[in-house]
Design a protein around this motif. Structure first.
Motif, mmCIF file in Angstrom:
data_model
loop_
_atom_site.group_PDB
_atom_site.id
_atom_site.type_symbol
_atom_site.label_atom_id
_atom_site.label_comp_id
_atom_site.label_asym_id
_atom_site.label_seq_id
_atom_site.Cartn_x
_atom_site.Cartn_y
_atom_site.Cartn_z
ATOM 1 N N VAL A 1 29.428 57.730 37.440
ATOM 2 C CA VAL A 1 29.800 59.006 38.058
ATOM 3 C C VAL A 1 28.716 59.378 39.066
ATOM 4 O O VAL A 1 27.555 59.592 38.698
ATOM 5 N N VAL B 1 27.142 61.950 41.299
ATOM 6 C CA VAL B 1 27.138 63.410 41.268
ATOM 7 C C VAL B 1 26.437 63.979 42.492
ATOM 8 O O VAL B 1 25.238 63.769 42.698
ATOM 9 N N VAL C 1 31.518 67.987 37.420
ATOM 10 C CA VAL C 1 30.811 66.998 36.612
ATOM 11 C C VAL C 1 31.309 66.997 35.173
ATOM 12 O O VAL C 1 31.565 65.943 34.582
ATOM 13 N N SER D 1 32.396 63.186 33.304
ATOM 14 C CA SER D 1 31.159 62.495 32.941
ATOM 15 C C SER D 1 31.109 61.943 31.532
ATOM 16 O O SER D 1 30.206 61.153 31.217
ATOM 17 N N SER E 1 29.991 58.238 30.485
ATOM 18 C CA SER E 1 29.672 57.557 31.740
ATOM 19 C C SER E 1 28.172 57.559 32.005
ATOM 20 O O SER E 1 27.409 58.299 31.384
ATOM 21 N N VAL F 1 25.684 58.713 34.673
ATOM 22 C CA VAL F 1 25.725 59.759 35.685
ATOM 23 C C VAL F 1 24.531 59.589 36.620
ATOM 24 O O VAL F 1 23.381 59.675 36.186
ATOM 25 N N LEU G 1 22.201 69.518 35.328
ATOM 26 C CA LEU G 1 23.051 68.351 35.098
ATOM 27 C C LEU G 1 23.179 67.994 33.618
ATOM 28 O O LEU G 1 24.294 67.745 33.137
ATOM 29 N N ALA H 1 26.748 67.716 31.798
ATOM 30 C CA ALA H 1 27.177 66.376 31.381
ATOM 31 C C ALA H 1 26.523 66.007 30.057
ATOM 32 O O ALA H 1 25.784 65.019 29.962
ATOM 33 N N GLY I 1 27.085 62.376 28.900
ATOM 34 C CA GLY I 1 26.812 61.305 29.847
ATOM 35 C C GLY I 1 25.378 60.825 29.736
ATOM 36 O O GLY I 1 24.518 61.510 29.163
ATOM 37 N N ILE J 1 22.270 60.151 31.910
ATOM 38 C CA ILE J 1 21.855 60.597 33.228
ATOM 39 C C ILE J 1 20.669 59.774 33.707
ATOM 40 O O ILE J 1 19.656 59.652 33.018
ATOM 41 N N TYR K 1 21.994 52.913 38.067
ATOM 42 C CA TYR K 1 23.041 52.648 37.076
ATOM 43 C C TYR K 1 22.627 51.493 36.170
ATOM 44 O O TYR K 1 22.698 51.587 34.940
#
Length: 225
Positions: free
Chosen positions: A7, A9, A50, A54, A57, A59, A74, A78, A81, A83, A207
């Motif tokens: 995701v 953002v 978000v 999220s 995922s 993020v 964030l 999320a 998620g 992050i 990621y």
């Protein structure tokens, strides 16, 4: 194991040009990694929001500095998620900034002002100064960080002190902040980083640093720098 979705953002903006850039980056990511599900979410000015995209995922904050949005806002939006670190600062983005400066006609010798949005969070201001140092090392010239909104020094003051300096826009996309940078009247002003290939490089590396394993990275927490 199926790879978790990514995701991307963005902060979000009422200016449609911002969303166009975010979507262009997401499209580039899909081309670069065809088997990876890539979605977009916004902290503000969604949809998509978000919190709605999220869960489960990885993020990746498409933000050029850490601070409240990355470290507080964030994780709250999320909570399910994983992050990553913010996209910036990163030496690869320094290369993108240098490319944008050359596209704007930078001669390679003049001092540079790195124009950023600004923040009331000292961590975010420190990240921008780190980015300025990375760009200075790459260009071999003096680079001063300056801010449009909160933070010191203010962009208008630095431009007045250095009338011949080139302005490098440390911004993701066009919008109100870039309009304010343009209003300084600098002769050499770069476009925002935008959909530069280096952005996809950094996003995918963020990621990959989080996606391979669930161990050691609780949901809703920002990966350590």
């Amino acid at each position: 194991m199926i790879a978790p979705s990514l995701v991307l953002v963005g902060h979000g903006s009422a200016d449609p040009r911002f969303g166009e850039v975010v979507e262009a980056i997401a499209a580039r990511l899909r081309l670069r990694r065809p088997g990876l599900a890539v979605r977009v979410g916004y902290l503000e000015h969604g949809p998509p929001h978000v919190r709605d995209v999220s869960a489960g995922s990885v993020v990746v904050p498409l933000l050029l500095a850490s601070g409240y949005h990355v470290l507080v806002d964030l994780p709250a939006q999320a909570p399910d998620g994983r992050i990553t670190r913010a996209v910036g600062p990163d030496e690869r983005l320094a290369g993108a900034l240098a490319d944008r400066l050359r596209e704007a006609g930078y001669d390679g010798g003049s001092p540079v002002v790195l124009a950023a949005a600004g923040s009331s969070d000292d961590r975010a201001l420190g990240d921008v100064r780190t980015a300025a140092g990375q760009l200075a090392a790459l260009l071999g010239t003096d680079v001063t960080a300056a801010f449009v909104s909160a933070g010191a020094p203010q962009l208008a003051d630095v431009v007045a002190e250095r009338p011949g300096a080139a302005l490098a826009s440390y911004l993701v996309a066009p919008g109100a902040f870039h309009d304010a940078v343009r209003a300084t009247g600098a002769q050499v002003l770069s476009a925002p980083i935008g959909d530069h290939p280096a952005v996809a490089d950094v996003v995918l590396s963020r990621y990959d640093a989080v996606a391979p394993s669930d161990e050691g990275q609780p949901p809703g927490r920002t990966a350590p720098a």
